[in-house]
Design a protein around this motif. Structure first.
Motif, PDB file in Angstrom:
ATOM      1  N   GLN A 178       0.730  -1.162   0.226  1.00 56.29           N
ATOM      2  CA  GLN A 178      -0.091  -0.046   0.008  1.00 56.29           C
ATOM      3  C   GLN A 178       0.948   1.358  -0.102  1.00 56.29           C
ATOM      4  N   SER A 179       0.072   2.312  -0.129  1.00 59.75           N
ATOM      5  CA  SER A 179       0.931   3.647  -0.230  1.00 59.75           C
ATOM      6  C   SER A 179       0.525   4.530   0.876  1.00 59.75           C
ATOM      7  N   LEU A 180       1.597   5.516   1.284  1.00 60.59           N
ATOM      8  CA  LEU A 180       1.217   6.338   2.484  1.00 60.59           C
ATOM      9  C   LEU A 180       0.353   7.488   2.047  1.00 60.59           C
ATOM     10  N   THR A 181       0.350   7.678   0.761  1.00 63.89           N
ATOM     11  CA  THR A 181      -0.642   9.041   0.223  1.00 63.89           C
ATOM     12  C   THR A 181      -1.402   8.375  -1.186  1.00 63.89           C
ATOM     13  N   ASP A 182      -2.470   9.227  -1.298  1.00 67.43           N
ATOM     14  CA  ASP A 182      -3.140   8.679  -2.392  1.00 67.43           C
ATOM     15  C   ASP A 182      -2.514   8.854  -3.791  1.00 67.43           C
ATOM     16  N   GLN A 183      -2.395   7.831  -4.533  1.00 63.08           N
ATOM     17  CA  GLN A 183      -1.846   7.705  -5.572  1.00 63.08           C
ATOM     18  C   GLN A 183      -2.295   6.552  -6.370  1.00 63.08           C
ATOM     19  N   PRO A 184      -2.202   6.517  -7.930  1.00 71.29           N
ATOM     20  CA  PRO A 184      -2.393   5.316  -8.563  1.00 71.29           C
ATOM     21  C   PRO A 184      -1.816   4.015  -8.346  1.00 71.29           C
ATOM     22  N   TYR A 196      -9.751  -6.961   5.071  1.00 71.45           N
ATOM     23  CA  TYR A 196      -9.877  -5.527   5.163  1.00 71.45           C
ATOM     24  C   TYR A 196      -8.725  -4.938   5.876  1.00 71.45           C
ATOM     25  N   ARG A 197      -7.834  -4.157   5.187  1.00 68.39           N
ATOM     26  CA  ARG A 197      -6.592  -3.384   5.575  1.00 68.39           C
ATOM     27  C   ARG A 197      -7.186  -2.109   6.190  1.00 68.39           C
ATOM     28  N   VAL A 198      -6.563  -2.058   7.267  1.00 66.02           N
ATOM     29  CA  VAL A 198      -6.777  -0.914   8.354  1.00 66.02           C
ATOM     30  C   VAL A 198      -5.720  -0.356   8.769  1.00 66.02           C
ATOM     31  N   TRP A 206      -5.620   4.602  -2.301  1.00 65.28           N
ATOM     32  CA  TRP A 206      -5.841   5.415  -1.270  1.00 65.28           C
ATOM     33  C   TRP A 206      -4.817   5.101   0.033  1.00 65.28           C
ATOM     34  N   ALA A 207      -4.474   6.197   0.464  1.00 69.00           N
ATOM     35  CA  ALA A 207      -3.559   5.921   1.637  1.00 69.00           C
ATOM     36  C   ALA A 207      -3.774   5.108   2.884  1.00 69.00           C
ATOM     37  N   GLY A 208      -2.888   4.150   2.822  1.00 72.35           N
ATOM     38  CA  GLY A 208      -3.059   3.157   3.602  1.00 72.35           C
ATOM     39  C   GLY A 208      -3.337   3.388   5.116  1.00 72.35           C
ATOM     40  N   ALA A 209      -2.634   4.493   5.647  1.00 75.14           N
ATOM     41  CA  ALA A 209      -2.670   4.669   7.088  1.00 75.14           C
ATOM     42  C   ALA A 209      -3.781   5.654   7.366  1.00 75.14           C
ATOM     43  N   GLU A 210      -4.748   5.724   6.366  1.00 74.74           N
ATOM     44  CA  GLU A 210      -6.001   6.647   6.779  1.00 74.74           C
ATOM     45  C   GLU A 210      -7.096   6.170   6.003  1.00 74.74           C
ATOM     46  N   ASN A 211      -7.096   5.007   5.560  1.00 77.11           N
ATOM     47  CA  ASN A 211      -8.532   4.495   5.161  1.00 77.11           C
ATOM     48  C   ASN A 211      -8.641   2.888   5.520  1.00 77.11           C
ATOM     49  N   ILE A 212      -9.754   2.474   5.745  1.00 76.05           N
ATOM     50  CA  ILE A 212     -10.286   1.178   5.536  1.00 76.05           C
ATOM     51  C   ILE A 212     -10.398   0.437   4.323  1.00 76.05           C
TER      52      ILE A 212
END
Length: 331
Positions: free
Chosen positions: A186-192, A231-233, A200-206
């Motif tokens: 996953q990514s720390l920030t929103d990016q394709p 579900y990644r949290v 979508w940012a892995g540390a901010e989304n389910i």
């Protein structure tokens, strides 16, 4: 004596080494990665999730030292190491790329006697066996099992629960959901990203995700009818899986809980399975070496259905089983 190499020194590779050394299971001869040895030694010595190594990790151009004991370091960016020349018998592939037979076989072609894959093989044909401690590791055949898969952290967590249920209540069919810490995919920030949801940012989304655990369980129990999802949290490590099944034979809630109490203390799952009698959160299981920790207050029987919740540290628990399996194969 069997010489062991760790190929891939990322999250699982480093925790594997910590587990192996701290528990006197083995000391690797070689570590391989594409990153500089100095960076790897520093990441080993200070880990965000698990704290500082109690001793000292250092490096030079050709080795990583742990408390004065040297491990040869090979940068594998350009080519797969010549295991024969390095005297390596068992390769533990923690690169994430050894999940096909083609990739795993390259280790054998380069001189390794056996390969242990720290992940689920793509298909049953991509390995010789899926072997898990406490489940079916006694089925190991030194003559025919050259490529061995350890499946995934979720598979190991579920397998302990499935084994107890299969042997005591049977399973007609079931479905699971795992709530899993975010990972390097996953990514720390929103990016394709390759996966749309992972964009979508892995540390901010389910983030809903697929799970290969059901397929891997099918490699062990071909008749098992279970499916599931993940579900990644936003937690660094520490996960929980809930398995809901229709059993062949009904069982009361207290009798169900007693099954897991017994399995945690006697038999092949002792030391692999554990139970919680009290109410806890994921912080309680960070660094716990068990594969599966059944939360008894969340485990119940209802209208003929059975629901079991099991915690697992998706890095520490899996790495501990990987180290134990490597030591067993080496013997």
């Amino acid at each position: 004596m069997t010489n062991i190499a760790i190929y891939g020194f990322g999250r699982i590779g480093r925790q594997l080494l910590r587990s192996a050394v701290r528990n006197d299971l083995f000391f690797p001869t070689v570590v391989c990665d594409i990153a500089p040895a100095g960076t790897l030694a520093a990441l080993l010595e200070v880990d965000t999730n698990y704290g500082r190594w109690p001793g000292v990790a250092s490096e030079d151009d050709a080795s990583i030292s742990i408390d004065g004991r040297k491990i040869s370091y090979v940068n594998s960016r350009e080519a797969l190491p010549d295991w024969r020349a390095l005297g390596v018998d068992l390769v533990i592939d923690c690169s994430g790329r050894g999940v096909t037979r083609e990739a795993a076989t390259r280790h054998l072609e380069n001189g390794a006697t056996r390969v242990l894959i720290s992940g689920p093989s793509k298909t049953a044909a991509d390995c010789d066996a899926v072997l898990l401690p406490g489940i079916n590791l006694d089925d190991f055949d030194a003559d025919t099992h050259k490529i061995i898969s350890m499946a995934s952290c979720t598979t190991n967590a579920l397998a302990a629960v499935v084994k107890v249920l299969l042997e005591n209540t049977g399973i007609k069919y079931g479905v699971f959901s795992t709530v899993h810490a975010y990972t390097n995919t996953q990514s720390l920030t929103d990016q394709p990203m390759a996966s749309r949801r992972d964009s979508w940012a892995g540390a901010e989304n389910i983030i809903p995700s697929s799970s290969g655990a059901a397929k891997a369980l099918g490699f062990i129990w071909p008749d098992l009818k279970i499916t599931g999802k993940a579900y990644r949290v936003p937690v660094r490590t520490g996960s929980i899986v809930e398995l809901n099944v229709l059993p062949d034979r009904e069982i009361s809630t207290e009798a169900l809980r007693d099954l897991f109490r017994a399995a945690a203390t006697t038999g092949p799952l002792a030391g692999i399975l554990d139970v919680f009698e009290d109410e806890w959160t994921s912080a309680r299981i960070v660094g716990d070496p068990h594969s599966s920790i059944v939360d008894l207050p969340l485990t119940q029987s209802f209208n003929g259905m059975v629901s079991v919740a099991a915690w697992y540290d998706n890095e520490a628990g899996f790495s501990m089983r990987l180290a134990e399996t490597a030591a067993r194969l080496a013997r």
